[in-house]
Design an enzyme around this catalytic site. Structure first.
Site, PDB file in Angstrom:
ATOM      1  N   ASP A 207       0.809  -1.218   0.000  1.00  0.00           N
ATOM      2  CA  ASP A 207       0.000   0.000   0.000  1.00  0.00           C
ATOM      3  C   ASP A 207       0.843   1.270   0.000  1.00  0.00           C
ATOM      4  OD1 ASP A 207      -2.560   1.258   0.042  1.00  0.00           O
ATOM      5  OD2 ASP A 207      -2.360   1.646   2.182  1.00  0.00           O
ATOM      6  N   SER A 231      -6.683   5.166  -0.186  1.00  0.00           N
ATOM      7  CA  SER A 231      -7.010   3.879  -0.785  1.00  0.00           C
ATOM      8  C   SER A 231      -8.499   3.607  -0.592  1.00  0.00           C
ATOM      9  CB  SER A 231      -6.198   2.762  -0.121  1.00  0.00           C
ATOM     10  OG  SER A 231      -4.814   3.027  -0.199  1.00  0.00           O
ATOM     11  N   GLN A 281      -5.473  -1.945  -6.971  1.00  0.00           N
ATOM     12  CA  GLN A 281      -6.057  -1.014  -6.007  1.00  0.00           C
ATOM     13  C   GLN A 281      -6.729   0.141  -6.740  1.00  0.00           C
ATOM     14  OE1 GLN A 281      -3.923   2.158  -3.426  1.00  0.00           O
ATOM     15  NE2 GLN A 281      -4.082   0.382  -2.068  1.00  0.00           N
TER      16      GLN A 281
END
Length: 290
Positions: A207, A231, A281
């Site tokens: 991430d 995110s 993502q």
């Protein structure tokens, strides 16, 4: 092992407070919200602790619902969705202030022989040992800014070596804008032979740079542009065993952005070119008008 990595491993050692209920904490830092990779990693630890031995996680699908509050613990509730002969499915809900901040479904699988192919080819890039650290490159960019220097001087659990331009470099030089982002990373200490731990640490690191991949295409940078981001959802597939204390090349690209959202994809390769992990993502990207 530096103090930042010790702290991260401690954060991943969740406290079990009831059957299928775990509690995790955040680092004692002055941050506005919990890092998404931390929540995903802790949720995966919680799920893994309810799974029979001999079953490795092969995929996870997660949604970031609300910003996490770093000042209070996070409670992880695990639902045992299914225990089959070959697959185990778990659903995890992370809760703060009585509300869900994150949900994840994860699937675990026993080892089975099967057909094999790999169409993905690892990009030909400079080896990590020849590249400067992220901190040293950023220090050259920020100059005498004491706030940045203080932040960059803190130890980090992950050693990241960027092949591609940093977002700040692309912000200053439009010719460096690109929708591709190649980063080597590893945890710079010998870690236990715990396969779930290495997967969890890859989830944590995954991430770090995906939102940056979207920013890089537009010459945007945190702290240098009127940009906010977060995110939204996160999916990972784990294809083969790997070690997070060995170098992994995180080859990322952003195929699309629009409507205040951006999509980023990533592939993690071992140094020998084996595809170990695939990542997708979607993130929120908002640019305020000056």
């Amino acid at each position: 092992m530096n103090e930042a990595l010790k702290e991260l491993l401690d954060l991943l050692d969740l406290e079990q407070i009831e059957l299928d209920i775990f509690r995790g904490r955040s680092p004692e830092e002055r941050i506005q919200r919990v890092f998404g990779g931390q929540v995903a990693a802790q949720a995966l630890v919680a799920a893994g602790r309810t799974v029979p031995e001999g079953r490795d996680v092969h995929s996870l699908h997660a949604y970031f619902i609300r910003p996490g509050d770093p000042t209070i613990p996070i409670v992880y509730n695990v639902e045992r969705v299914r225990d089959g002969r070959s697959f185990t499915t778990r659903r995890v809900v992370a809760v703060q202030h009585g509300k869900a901040i994150f949900t994840m479904s994860a699937s675990f699988h026993i080892f089975e022989e099967g057909v094999h192919h790999q169409a993905a080819v690892m990009p030909q890039v400079a080896p990590p040992e020849t590249l400067p650290t992220f901190q040293s490159r950023m220090l050259e960019l920020v100059g005498d800014d004491s706030d940045w220097k203080d932040w960059l001087s803190r130890p980090r659990p992950v050693d990241a070596r960027y092949v591609s331009p940093l977002t700040w470099e692309a912000y200053k030089d439009p010719s460096l804008r690109t929708a591709e982002n190649n980063v080597w990373f590893r945890y710079d200490a010998e870690l236990p032979d715990d396969r779930l731990l290495h997967v969890v640490l890859a989830a944590y690191a995954s991430d770090y740079t995906l939102v940056d991949t979207v920013l890089l295409a537009h010459g945007l940078a945190w702290g240098a542009s009127n940009v906010t981001g977060a995110s939204l959802d996160h999916a990972m597939w784990f294809h083969r065993p790997f070690r997070a204390d060995d170098w992994l090349l995180y080859a990322q690209e952003s195929p699309w952005s629009g409507g205040a959202r951006g999509l980023a994809r990533g592939q993690m390769f071992t140094p020998s070119g084996e595809l170990a992990v695939s990542v997708v993502q979607e993130c929120m990207i908002r640019v305020a008008k000056s």
